[in-house]
Design a protein around this motif. Structure first.
Motif, PDB file in Angstrom:
ATOM      1  N   ASN A 175       0.681  -1.240  -0.031  1.00 37.26           N
ATOM      2  CA  ASN A 175       0.012  -0.130  -0.300  1.00 37.26           C
ATOM      3  C   ASN A 175       0.870   1.251   0.111  1.00 37.26           C
ATOM      4  O   ASN A 175       0.324   2.518   0.100  1.00 37.26           O
ATOM      5  CB  ASN A 175      -0.914  -0.105   1.128  1.00 37.26           C
ATOM      6  CG  ASN A 175      -2.080  -0.988   1.209  1.00 37.26           C
ATOM      7  OD1 ASN A 175      -2.565  -1.395   0.103  1.00 37.26           O
ATOM      8  ND2 ASN A 175      -1.982  -1.961   2.163  1.00 37.26           N
ATOM      9  N   LYS A 176       2.208   1.077   0.021  1.00 34.57           N
ATOM     10  CA  LYS A 176       3.014   2.313  -0.133  1.00 34.57           C
ATOM     11  C   LYS A 176       2.690   3.294  -1.402  1.00 34.57           C
ATOM     12  O   LYS A 176       2.597   4.397  -1.541  1.00 34.57           O
ATOM     13  CB  LYS A 176       4.530   2.081  -0.126  1.00 34.57           C
ATOM     14  CG  LYS A 176       5.215   3.284  -0.086  1.00 34.57           C
ATOM     15  CD  LYS A 176       6.772   2.957   0.084  1.00 34.57           C
ATOM     16  CE  LYS A 176       7.753   4.212  -0.153  1.00 34.57           C
ATOM     17  NZ  LYS A 176       9.161   3.899  -0.278  1.00 34.57           N
ATOM     18  N   GLN A 197       2.883 -11.880  -6.582  1.00 37.96           N
ATOM     19  CA  GLN A 197       2.477 -12.813  -5.999  1.00 37.96           C
ATOM     20  C   GLN A 197       2.054 -12.366  -4.496  1.00 37.96           C
ATOM     21  O   GLN A 197       1.074 -12.672  -3.761  1.00 37.96           O
ATOM     22  CB  GLN A 197       3.331 -14.129  -5.867  1.00 37.96           C
ATOM     23  CG  GLN A 197       2.973 -14.765  -7.187  1.00 37.96           C
ATOM     24  CD  GLN A 197       3.979 -15.768  -7.675  1.00 37.96           C
ATOM     25  OE1 GLN A 197       5.322 -15.672  -7.297  1.00 37.96           O
ATOM     26  NE2 GLN A 197       3.426 -16.729  -8.062  1.00 37.96           N
ATOM     27  N   SER A 198       3.115 -11.524  -3.997  1.00 36.18           N
ATOM     28  CA  SER A 198       3.156 -11.000  -2.495  1.00 36.18           C
ATOM     29  C   SER A 198       1.765  -9.993  -2.630  1.00 36.18           C
ATOM     30  O   SER A 198       1.084  -9.906  -1.327  1.00 36.18           O
ATOM     31  CB  SER A 198       4.287 -10.099  -2.139  1.00 36.18           C
ATOM     32  OG  SER A 198       4.171  -9.075  -2.445  1.00 36.18           O
ATOM     33  N   ILE A 199       1.619  -9.454  -3.615  1.00 35.77           N
ATOM     34  CA  ILE A 199       0.258  -8.327  -3.396  1.00 35.77           C
ATOM     35  C   ILE A 199      -0.952  -9.308  -3.525  1.00 35.77           C
ATOM     36  O   ILE A 199      -1.978  -9.214  -2.901  1.00 35.77           O
ATOM     37  CB  ILE A 199       0.211  -7.451  -4.660  1.00 35.77           C
ATOM     38  CG1 ILE A 199       1.347  -6.530  -4.568  1.00 35.77           C
ATOM     39  CG2 ILE A 199      -0.835  -6.911  -4.857  1.00 35.77           C
ATOM     40  CD1 ILE A 199       1.595  -5.714  -5.724  1.00 35.77           C
ATOM     41  N   THR A 200      -1.010 -10.340  -4.424  1.00 36.50           N
ATOM     42  CA  THR A 200      -2.265 -11.019  -4.308  1.00 36.50           C
ATOM     43  C   THR A 200      -2.559 -11.949  -3.245  1.00 36.50           C
ATOM     44  O   THR A 200      -3.479 -12.282  -2.801  1.00 36.50           O
ATOM     45  CB  THR A 200      -2.322 -12.007  -5.665  1.00 36.50           C
ATOM     46  OG1 THR A 200      -1.119 -12.926  -5.606  1.00 36.50           O
ATOM     47  CG2 THR A 200      -2.388 -10.926  -7.012  1.00 36.50           C
ATOM     48  N   ASP A 201      -1.333 -12.341  -2.507  1.00 32.51           N
ATOM     49  CA  ASP A 201      -1.452 -13.341  -1.421  1.00 32.51           C
ATOM     50  C   ASP A 201      -1.951 -12.360  -0.307  1.00 32.51           C
ATOM     51  O   ASP A 201      -2.169 -13.036   1.211  1.00 32.51           O
ATOM     52  CB  ASP A 201      -0.069 -13.758  -0.944  1.00 32.51           C
ATOM     53  CG  ASP A 201       0.382 -15.025  -2.112  1.00 32.51           C
ATOM     54  OD1 ASP A 201      -0.528 -15.331  -2.828  1.00 32.51           O
ATOM     55  OD2 ASP A 201       1.467 -15.444  -1.969  1.00 32.51           O
ATOM     56  N   GLU A 203      -4.369 -10.041   1.519  1.00 28.09           N
ATOM     57  CA  GLU A 203      -5.578  -9.384   1.626  1.00 28.09           C
ATOM     58  C   GLU A 203      -5.789  -7.795   1.665  1.00 28.09           C
ATOM     59  O   GLU A 203      -6.501  -7.129   1.531  1.00 28.09           O
ATOM     60  CB  GLU A 203      -6.881 -10.222   2.179  1.00 28.09           C
ATOM     61  CG  GLU A 203      -7.024 -11.621   1.737  1.00 28.09           C
ATOM     62  CD  GLU A 203      -8.036 -12.271   2.362  1.00 28.09           C
ATOM     63  OE1 GLU A 203      -8.581 -11.919   3.432  1.00 28.09           O
ATOM     64  OE2 GLU A 203      -8.198 -13.305   2.074  1.00 28.09           O
ATOM     65  N   GLU A 204      -4.902  -7.404   2.630  1.00 27.44           N
ATOM     66  CA  GLU A 204      -4.815  -6.059   3.069  1.00 27.44           C
ATOM     67  C   GLU A 204      -4.004  -5.374   1.929  1.00 27.44           C
ATOM     68  O   GLU A 204      -4.362  -4.072   2.147  1.00 27.44           O
ATOM     69  CB  GLU A 204      -4.007  -5.920   4.275  1.00 27.44           C
ATOM     70  CG  GLU A 204      -4.426  -6.834   5.552  1.00 27.44           C
ATOM     71  CD  GLU A 204      -5.856  -6.448   6.197  1.00 27.44           C
ATOM     72  OE1 GLU A 204      -5.634  -5.508   6.908  1.00 27.44           O
ATOM     73  OE2 GLU A 204      -6.634  -7.342   6.284  1.00 27.44           O
ATOM     74  N   ASP A 205      -3.197  -5.889   1.275  1.00 26.57           N
ATOM     75  CA  ASP A 205      -2.908  -4.932   0.257  1.00 26.57           C
ATOM     76  C   ASP A 205      -3.560  -4.791  -0.879  1.00 26.57           C
ATOM     77  O   ASP A 205      -4.096  -5.414  -1.744  1.00 26.57           O
ATOM     78  CB  ASP A 205      -1.300  -5.729  -0.397  1.00 26.57           C
ATOM     79  CG  ASP A 205      -0.338  -4.884  -1.199  1.00 26.57           C
ATOM     80  OD1 ASP A 205      -0.915  -3.726  -1.591  1.00 26.57           O
ATOM     81  OD2 ASP A 205       0.698  -5.296  -1.224  1.00 26.57           O
ATOM     82  N   PHE A 281       3.863   4.433  -9.697  1.00 24.46           N
ATOM     83  CA  PHE A 281       5.184   4.277  -9.462  1.00 24.46           C
ATOM     84  C   PHE A 281       5.847   3.083 -10.442  1.00 24.46           C
ATOM     85  O   PHE A 281       5.094   2.175 -10.567  1.00 24.46           O
ATOM     86  CB  PHE A 281       5.463   3.742  -8.256  1.00 24.46           C
ATOM     87  CG  PHE A 281       6.894   3.696  -7.813  1.00 24.46           C
ATOM     88  CD1 PHE A 281       7.706   4.764  -7.075  1.00 24.46           C
ATOM     89  CD2 PHE A 281       7.701   2.618  -7.816  1.00 24.46           C
ATOM     90  CE1 PHE A 281       9.075   4.896  -6.946  1.00 24.46           C
ATOM     91  CE2 PHE A 281       9.012   2.530  -7.754  1.00 24.46           C
ATOM     92  CZ  PHE A 281       9.682   3.579  -7.184  1.00 24.46           C
ATOM     93  N   VAL A 282       6.857   3.318 -11.239  1.00 18.52           N
ATOM     94  CA  VAL A 282       7.263   2.287 -12.325  1.00 18.52           C
ATOM     95  C   VAL A 282       8.520   1.289 -12.023  1.00 18.52           C
ATOM     96  O   VAL A 282       9.499   1.844 -11.417  1.00 18.52           O
ATOM     97  CB  VAL A 282       7.326   3.211 -13.693  1.00 18.52           C
ATOM     98  CG1 VAL A 282       7.732   2.301 -14.757  1.00 18.52           C
ATOM     99  CG2 VAL A 282       6.403   4.477 -13.722  1.00 18.52           C
ATOM    100  N   LEU A 283       8.143   0.201 -12.291  1.00 19.61           N
ATOM    101  CA  LEU A 283       9.259  -0.576 -12.162  1.00 19.61           C
ATOM    102  C   LEU A 283       9.743  -1.260 -13.491  1.00 19.61           C
ATOM    103  O   LEU A 283       8.790  -1.704 -14.368  1.00 19.61           O
ATOM    104  CB  LEU A 283       8.873  -1.921 -11.439  1.00 19.61           C
ATOM    105  CG  LEU A 283       8.380  -1.705  -9.962  1.00 19.61           C
ATOM    106  CD1 LEU A 283       8.063  -3.038  -9.322  1.00 19.61           C
ATOM    107  CD2 LEU A 283       9.389  -1.243  -9.218  1.00 19.61           C
TER     108      LEU A 283
END
Length: 311
Positions: A175-176, A197-201, A203-205, A281-283
């Motif tokens: 959420n940053k 995967q960390s975002i979809t795992d 639920e708070e993100d 924000f771009v990666l």
């Protein structure tokens, strides 16, 4: 006198060898192989001044405790080999027990290979989650003339392969950023996957993500089932840009509405950024030419360098 020169030979045998350019993967690792060499050389010079070899005898060239380490190479066994496209393979490596690499997001590890007596090192980003237990997976593209590719092509199940790391990574915090725009060319997709995967795992993100994957043709898109699964999440959009496809008609209909033909150019970047819900924000991950082009297009679209991270 002879014993003196013999002693000198012994010291020379223990002196660390300066790395050749092929041994540096060029990914800005800390410590770089040159840093490790400087440290070992200083240690050798101290030992020689004291005429005490014992600190040098303890040094092991490779670690055998099966833990990934940034300073020394550790051997890992290949547990499976899967060919994804004509030149891309997915390799699975065993970790002892239920241990995990404990990588933070987008970190890379460095592979060491020997090709025709020449040592080569290259950086790769595992695609498995950082907390995966008992294994890690790496996606690798083999190039016709690539030195490391010649070595990788010989791999089979059960072979031992040497890695060190981890290095780098993107300091992701849930959420940053309201929205992430991921621009990936070819295997540049790999550091994006653990973040997705960390975002979809979590639920708070509630971070929105727009991933743009650039490939030559539809057949060259890696890991389609995984990407299709990720695209089902409410906050994930995935676009494909296929530089060598002339028409979308040959593609499965489920891909047609989110695929563009041609190259990812300034106009398309602007279109995609305008379709983002907020300023992203771009990666960026791909070749150096890809980095340069993307940075230029983003600037033209009003995205400053402090809103970008390059792998």
């Amino acid at each position: 006198l002879r014993t003196m020169s013999g002693n000198e030979d012994d010291w020379l045998a223990l002196k660390p060898r300066e790395p050749s350019p092929s041994q540096c993967c060029g990914s800005g690792c800390k410590p770089c192989i040159y840093d490790v060499y400087e440290k070992e050389l200083a240690q050798w010079e101290r030992a020689k001044a004291k005429q005490d070899k014992s600190p040098l005898m303890e040094k092991k060239e490779q670690s055998n405790n099966s833990e990934l380490n940034p300073d020394t190479f550790t051997a890992f066994s290949i547990s499976s080999v899967e060919q994804l496209t004509e030149d891309t393979y997915q390799y699975k490596f065993e970790l002892p027990g239920n241990s995990s690499l404990r990588l933070s997001l987008g970190q890379h590890i460095v592979l060491r290979g020997m090709v025709n007596g020449l040592e080569v090192q290259r950086a790769y980003t595992p695609i498995s989650p950082g907390n995966a237990e008992g294994y890690f997976e790496v996606l690798m593209k083999c190039y016709e003339a690539g030195l490391m590719s010649q070595y990788i092509k010989t791999w089979k199940k059960g072979d031992m392969v040497f890695w060190r790391g981890p290095f780098g990574g993107f300091p992701y915090q849930p959420n940053k950023h309201g929205e992430l725009l991921m621009l990936a060319s070819g295997t540049g997709l790999t550091p994006m996957l653990p973040i997705l995967q960390s975002i979809t795992d979590d639920e708070e993100d509630e971070t929105f993500v727009t991933l743009v994957g650039c490939f030559r043709t539809f057949d060259k898109i890696y890991l389609k089932p995984l990407l299709q699964d990720l695209a089902r999440y409410w906050n994930i959009r995935i676009f494909y840009v296929l530089s060598q496809e002339t028409s979308l008609e040959n593609l499965p209909w489920s891909y047609q509405e989110n695929t563009y033909t041609g190259r990812l150019d300034e106009d398309l970047i602007k279109t995609i950024i305008n379709s983002c819900r907020r300023k992203p924000f771009v990666l960026i991950c791909g070749s150096s030419a890809f980095h340069e082009d993307m940075t230029r297009y983003l600037k033209a679209a009003g995205i400053e360098e402090n809103s970008c991270f390059v792998f």
